[in-house]
Design a protein around this motif. Structure first.
Motif, PDB file in Angstrom:
ATOM      1  N   MET A 134      -6.409   4.625  -2.679  1.00 14.18           N
ATOM      2  CA  MET A 134      -5.246   3.883  -2.186  1.00 14.18           C
ATOM      3  C   MET A 134      -4.421   3.319  -3.343  1.00 14.18           C
ATOM      4  O   MET A 134      -3.190   3.383  -3.338  1.00 14.18           O
ATOM      5  CB  MET A 134      -5.712   2.744  -1.281  1.00 14.18           C
ATOM      6  CG  MET A 134      -4.586   1.911  -0.713  1.00 14.18           C
ATOM      7  SD  MET A 134      -5.222   0.398   0.007  1.00 14.18           S
ATOM      8  CE  MET A 134      -5.795  -0.444  -1.462  1.00 14.18           C
ATOM      9  N   THR A 143      -7.033   8.993   4.672  1.00 15.16           N
ATOM     10  CA  THR A 143      -6.988   7.618   5.186  1.00 15.16           C
ATOM     11  C   THR A 143      -6.189   6.654   4.295  1.00 15.16           C
ATOM     12  O   THR A 143      -5.439   5.841   4.828  1.00 15.16           O
ATOM     13  CB  THR A 143      -8.421   7.104   5.443  1.00 15.16           C
ATOM     14  OG1 THR A 143      -9.100   8.061   6.247  1.00 15.16           O
ATOM     15  CG2 THR A 143      -8.418   5.771   6.148  1.00 15.16           C
ATOM     16  N   HIS A 176     -10.427   7.040  11.124  1.00 17.96           N
ATOM     17  CA  HIS A 176     -11.261   7.344   9.966  1.00 17.96           C
ATOM     18  C   HIS A 176     -12.678   7.709  10.410  1.00 17.96           C
ATOM     19  O   HIS A 176     -13.259   8.688   9.934  1.00 17.96           O
ATOM     20  CB  HIS A 176     -11.291   6.131   9.036  1.00 17.96           C
ATOM     21  CG  HIS A 176     -12.143   6.320   7.819  1.00 17.96           C
ATOM     22  ND1 HIS A 176     -11.788   7.151   6.787  1.00 17.96           N
ATOM     23  CD2 HIS A 176     -13.352   5.803   7.481  1.00 17.96           C
ATOM     24  CE1 HIS A 176     -12.736   7.137   5.872  1.00 17.96           C
ATOM     25  NE2 HIS A 176     -13.694   6.337   6.261  1.00 17.96           N
ATOM     26  N   VAL A 222      -3.343   3.158   5.313  1.00 15.55           N
ATOM     27  CA  VAL A 222      -3.794   1.757   5.309  1.00 15.55           C
ATOM     28  C   VAL A 222      -2.596   0.817   5.198  1.00 15.55           C
ATOM     29  O   VAL A 222      -1.704   1.030   4.384  1.00 15.55           O
ATOM     30  CB  VAL A 222      -4.754   1.511   4.122  1.00 15.55           C
ATOM     31  CG1 VAL A 222      -5.179   0.062   4.085  1.00 15.55           C
ATOM     32  CG2 VAL A 222      -5.967   2.411   4.228  1.00 15.55           C
ATOM     33  N   GLN A 250      -7.724  -4.552   4.082  1.00 17.40           N
ATOM     34  CA  GLN A 250      -8.304  -3.878   5.252  1.00 17.40           C
ATOM     35  C   GLN A 250      -9.276  -2.760   4.870  1.00 17.40           C
ATOM     36  O   GLN A 250     -10.040  -2.295   5.714  1.00 17.40           O
ATOM     37  CB  GLN A 250      -7.191  -3.290   6.129  1.00 17.40           C
ATOM     38  CG  GLN A 250      -6.325  -4.352   6.765  1.00 17.40           C
ATOM     39  CD  GLN A 250      -5.121  -3.766   7.466  1.00 17.40           C
ATOM     40  OE1 GLN A 250      -4.814  -2.585   7.331  1.00 17.40           O
ATOM     41  NE2 GLN A 250      -4.415  -4.595   8.210  1.00 17.40           N
ATOM     42  N   THR A 251      -9.254  -2.315   3.614  1.00 15.29           N
ATOM     43  CA  THR A 251     -10.113  -1.184   3.235  1.00 15.29           C
ATOM     44  C   THR A 251     -11.596  -1.519   3.383  1.00 15.29           C
ATOM     45  O   THR A 251     -12.414  -0.633   3.599  1.00 15.29           O
ATOM     46  CB  THR A 251      -9.842  -0.729   1.786  1.00 15.29           C
ATOM     47  OG1 THR A 251      -9.787  -1.880   0.958  1.00 15.29           O
ATOM     48  CG2 THR A 251      -8.554   0.050   1.696  1.00 15.29           C
ATOM     49  N   ILE A 294     -12.318  -0.797   7.049  1.00 16.33           N
ATOM     50  CA  ILE A 294     -12.196   0.616   7.418  1.00 16.33           C
ATOM     51  C   ILE A 294     -13.199   1.471   6.642  1.00 16.33           C
ATOM     52  O   ILE A 294     -13.900   2.293   7.225  1.00 16.33           O
ATOM     53  CB  ILE A 294     -10.750   1.103   7.205  1.00 16.33           C
ATOM     54  CG1 ILE A 294      -9.806   0.333   8.133  1.00 16.33           C
ATOM     55  CG2 ILE A 294     -10.634   2.600   7.463  1.00 16.33           C
ATOM     56  CD1 ILE A 294      -8.364   0.396   7.730  1.00 16.33           C
ATOM     57  N   THR A 313       0.858  -1.189   0.000  1.00 18.10           N
ATOM     58  CA  THR A 313       0.000   0.000   0.000  1.00 18.10           C
ATOM     59  C   THR A 313       0.898   1.244   0.000  1.00 18.10           C
ATOM     60  O   THR A 313       2.084   1.139   0.300  1.00 18.10           O
ATOM     61  CB  THR A 313      -0.870   0.018   1.266  1.00 18.10           C
ATOM     62  OG1 THR A 313       0.003   0.050   2.396  1.00 18.10           O
ATOM     63  CG2 THR A 313      -1.765  -1.193   1.354  1.00 18.10           C
ATOM     64  N   ARG A 357      -5.016  -1.576  11.849  1.00 22.98           N
ATOM     65  CA  ARG A 357      -6.353  -1.448  11.242  1.00 22.98           C
ATOM     66  C   ARG A 357      -7.403  -0.945  12.226  1.00 22.98           C
ATOM     67  O   ARG A 357      -8.259  -0.149  11.875  1.00 22.98           O
ATOM     68  CB  ARG A 357      -6.787  -2.780  10.634  1.00 22.98           C
ATOM     69  CG  ARG A 357      -6.921  -3.892  11.669  1.00 22.98           C
ATOM     70  CD  ARG A 357      -6.891  -5.259  11.039  1.00 22.98           C
ATOM     71  NE  ARG A 357      -7.127  -6.297  12.033  1.00 22.98           N
ATOM     72  CZ  ARG A 357      -6.195  -6.724  12.891  1.00 22.98           C
ATOM     73  NH1 ARG A 357      -4.992  -6.203  12.886  1.00 22.98           N
ATOM     74  NH2 ARG A 357      -6.478  -7.673  13.755  1.00 22.98           N
TER      75      ARG A 357
END
Lengths: 766, 67
Positions: free
Chosen positions: A179, A390, A131, A394, A399-400, A403, A108, A124
């Motif tokens: 991202m 954000t 976030h 990350v 994980q997005t 989140i 990332t 996370r």
């Protein structure tokens, strides 16, 4: 994950080409293992999800179909939480599988651009909180309350279903695509994906929308503090408290954020309690009883100064305080609702659900309910946070979903709790508080007479009850306290006093609620002015390059003054509006916010189409179509409706005609000056609606063109490559959700055996 | 300390640590970790310098706060 037909035909750039370091353990759970984990339904798992579905179903039945005298607030909690869990477990996984296709073998931006400052791999769970604190503010606490005019059910359905199919989808997609592009902002992505015309329209629309949003948030604060010496004193004290915290962090103990936040919190509580005493004294009442126009001017001057002061002095410390309060308040509200479980007497659909002339906001359920509740269901403003900030933090691509999608579900839950708090108060009281003074007459007697004349089932209030409620919360009057914040504060005080403290504590809880709402809004006003100022500087800088230098004082001050002047003008217009300000302006807020959502979803649509994923394009097209239909219909009604209470220009014409006929009062305007103000305000509001809708139609049209073009060239060799950053192999591993799965735990154990010295690349760049 | 108290204290400490990380209280520690991991030759910023730099950079890169 089995490749879909699209994947086989059009492997996205870089996929499969990511060669990770063979000396390290795997940086991603194997696709086949992931697939097996997802597909394996043990009896316990089946029982769990069946129970969740059953409980959710029962809760929805209690809310929507069972028609008793009352409904218990706990059903709102069950209906929402069960629906969120199902949406998160099933729908967001569909999006992950077919649209985003995250690849944990790719690093990332937080890993490949790591600088220890802006790009930092963040745990996370911490990032989820971070976030959430950035996206959730006063919005979800206001919209649902205003929408409660139509009964609880329309708002509840829209908040819960809307977030699963629209709001959370937007947040997740924008975050993921940003991202993959090194953390680029929505504006930059719009320019890349939609070209110059679409990109410029998106930029101008964003700027205007920010002005409207800041102005209306400021209006909510002004309405809550007008004629309230207690509120003015305690909210005013947040400024010196924040300044003190800023100096403390800069010079006394740098970096001791928790410590200073605790000190600030204690001072804040002292300010609330002290406000009660000050407001009782003759000098206190005289000094701090300010009318709304004075407050609005105060806020405008404050807004300008706050936006040019250095961040460390005011903005950063107040942001700490605001985050601290945000998480505390939400936990407290959830606990109180679960413990107290108030009985709700508001009907599922009120008498106003089928009409377009409700006193709190005008317009029919479709489309105006869907713009009145923006934050909590679908909020375009989130796209500005989900892109940019954000994505730079990350840790792993997968994980997005937690989140982005999960964070928005959390905000939706806040909206549901605000709705519950607001509808737990007496319905007559609700209308006495939320109707403009032109209708209630402003006194307890006239307000009680007016509310009882509405013919609402089960509503019969007395002037004494209204006066007693005002006395309980420590206010002079609660009649026509529009804007949602005071209603939420009364609702919260009503619930909290059953939990802690009894009636004697009601005035504390009321002012506690006003305080945190003002805190959230002031932070949003500051930050919004700053962000808008930079956008303006950047745009002007295309013509006069000097403006691009952020440190050039005259440019920064001029652009700040322009932005503050713009939202200040709208704020003053709202404060002095004879028709009641918030009642006419709030729809514009919702329309602006959702047009921004339509813009963000348009960008996502173009990106998904360019990736070649046409079969699942409906996942983006569905919320986009809904947001577009709702906002464009609402805009058209605001522009073309012949009903004066709905259409800005119809109202404008009615008042112009009255003036031309030589009348000295008309409708709720009692003087020629007031009538002229209505003509001016409705003209401005009408033209703003026209500009918004035209810009948004341009953006949506360019996105559709880009989509069609991508479809036409889908199999051609010259298909555009897309604008993602090149794939870089990852060298770290972290689980995707809150609780690591078995496979993730096994991998984590392998990583624990790697000596720390080998875990990071010793790159030595910089 | 009796066991329930210890568990409670651990819980409170954990919650405080979480809230602190959400607000960015551990940013300097994270910066030092990064600095060390990257094998920079130069000395890292001191704590005071780091926080000064952090807020001053926010002046030029405002972060949005939502409604």
């Amino acid at each position: 994950m089995a490749p879909t037909p699209e994947q086989r035909r059009n492997p996205s750039p870089g996929e499969g080409a990511v060669a990770t370091d063979p000396a390290l353990p795997a940086v991603a759970v194997d696709d086949a293992v992931l697939e097996a984990e997802d597909r394996k339904w043990t009896p316990a798992k089946i029982a769990l999800w069946a129970a969740i579905a059953l409980l959710g179903g029962v809760a929805w039945f209690m809310l929507a179909i069972a028609r008793g005298e009352t409904v218990n607030a706990i059903w709102f909690v069950f209906a929402s939480v069960c629906t969120y869990l199902i949406g998160y477990r099933f729908y967001s996984k569909v999006i992950e599988r077919y649209l985003t296709k995250p690849d944990d073998k790719r690093a990332t931006p937080a890993e490949y651009k790591a600088d220890g400052k802006d790009y930092v791999r963040t745990d996370r769970n911490v990032l989820f909180g971070h976030h959430f604190a950035a996206i959730a503010g006063a919005g979800p606490l206001v919209g649902p309350i205003i929408a409660a005019q139509m009964g609880y059910l329309p708002g509840t359905i829209w908040i819960i279903i809307g977030v699963v199919l629209a709001g959370a989808v937007q947040d997740y997609l924008v975050m993921f695509f940003s991202m993959r592009r090194g953390g680029r902002s929505l504006g930059q992505m719009a320019r890349e994906e939609l070209g110059v015309v679409g990109g410029t329209a998106a930029l101008v629309a964003t700027l205007l929308i920010m002005v409207i949003i800041v102005a209306i948030l400021a209006l909510v604060v002004v309405n809550a503090l007008g004629e309230s010496p207690w509120g003015v004193f305690s909210v005013g004290l947040t400024i010196p408290i924040a300044l003190f915290m800023g100096v403390y962090l800069r010079y006394l103990r740098p970096g001791k954020i928790m410590e200073v936040s605790l000190i600030g919190f204690v001072l804040l509580m002292a300010a609330i309690i002290g406000g009660g005493f000050v407001a009782e004294t003759a000098w206190g009442a005289e000094l701090f009883t300010l009318d709304k126009v004075t407050l609005a001017w105060g806020l405008i001057v404050y807004g300008f100064i706050a936006a040019i002061l250095p961040v460390w002095l005011l903005l950063a410390p107040r942001d700490y305080l605001s985050t601290f309060m945000k998480i505390g308040v939400i936990v407290m509200l959830a606990l109180a609702i679960i413990v107290v479980r108030p009985e709700i007497t508001v009907p599922a659909f009120s008498e106003f659900a089928g009409r377009d002339n409700g006193p709190v906001f005008s317009g029919a359920l479709f489309p105006f309910l869907f713009v009145t509740i923006a934050c909590g269901a679908l909020s375009g403003f989130h796209a500005l946070i989900s892109s940019g900030t954000t994505p730079k933090l990350v840790e792993k691509e997968r994980q997005t979903r937690f989140i982005g999608y999960g964070g928005m579900l959390m905000e939706s839950f806040v909206a549901i709790m605000a709705l519950v708090a607001a509808i737990s108060i007496d319905r007559g009281l609700y209308f006495a508080m939320n109707a403009p003074a032109a209708l209630t007459g402003g006194t307890v007697e006239t307000a009680a007479t007016w509310v009882n004349s509405l013919g609402l089932a089960g509503v019969n209030i007395t002037p004494d009850f209204l006066a007693q409620t005002a006395a309980n919360v420590g206010e002079e009057s609660i009649i026509s306290r529009t804007g949602g914040a005071p209603t939420l504060a009364v609702g919260l005080a009503h619930i909290m006093q059953q939990f802690i403290g009894g009636t004697a504590m009601m005035s504390f809880w009321y002012h506690f609620a006003i305080m945190f709402e003002a805190l959230f809004i002031l932070t949003a006003v500051d930050a919004g002015t700053r962000v808008a100022r930079f956008m303006l500087q950047d745009s002007v800088g295309n013509f006069i390059p000097k403006f691009k230098e952020a440190s050039w004082r005259p440019g920064a001050w001029l652009c700040t003054a322009i932005m503050v002047g713009a939202w200040g003008a709208v704020l003053l217009m709202g404060v002095t509006d004879p028709l009641g300000g918030i009642n006419t302006l709030f729809p514009l807020f919702g329309i602006a916010n959702q047009l921004l959502a339509a813009i963000a979803l348009s960008v996502c649509l173009a990106i998904v189409a360019k990736k070649g994923t046409f079969k699942y394009l409906w996942i983006v097209a569905l919320p986009l179509a809904f947001a577009a239909v709702v906002t464009i219909t609402a805009s058209f009604q605001k522009i073309f409706s012949a009903t004066p209470s709905v259409g800005y220009f119809a109202n404008n014409a009615a008042f112009s005609k009255a003036l031309a006929d030589g009348k000295t009062e008309f409708g709720s305007a009692k003087s020629v000056a007031a009538m002229e103000a209505v003509v001016r305000n409705t003209g401005i509001q009408g033209w703003l609606s026209v500009i918004f809708v035209v810009l948004s139609i341009i953006v949506i049209a360019t996105a559709l063109l880009a989509t069609v073009k991508a479809f036409r060239t889908r199999d051609a060799a010259g298909r555009p490559e897309g604008n993602e950053d090149p794939a870089v192999p990852s060298k770290v591993f972290a689980p995707a959700g809150v609780i690591p799965t078995a496979a993730e735990r096994a991998l984590l154990a392998e990583w624990d055996k790697v000596p720390a010295s080998q875990r990071f690349e010793r790159a030595g760049h910089h | 300390m009796p066991a329930p108290m210890a568990v409670l204290a651990k819980g409170v400490r954990g919650a405080a640590r979480y809230l602190g990380s959400v607000m960015g209280a551990d940013a300097y520690t994270r910066y030092l970790e990064h600095h060390q991991a990257m094998g920079h030759q130069s000395a890292p910023l001191t704590e005071r310098e780091f926080w000064r730099d952090r807020t001053d950079r926010q002046d030029a890169n405002p972060q949005g706060r939502c409604c």
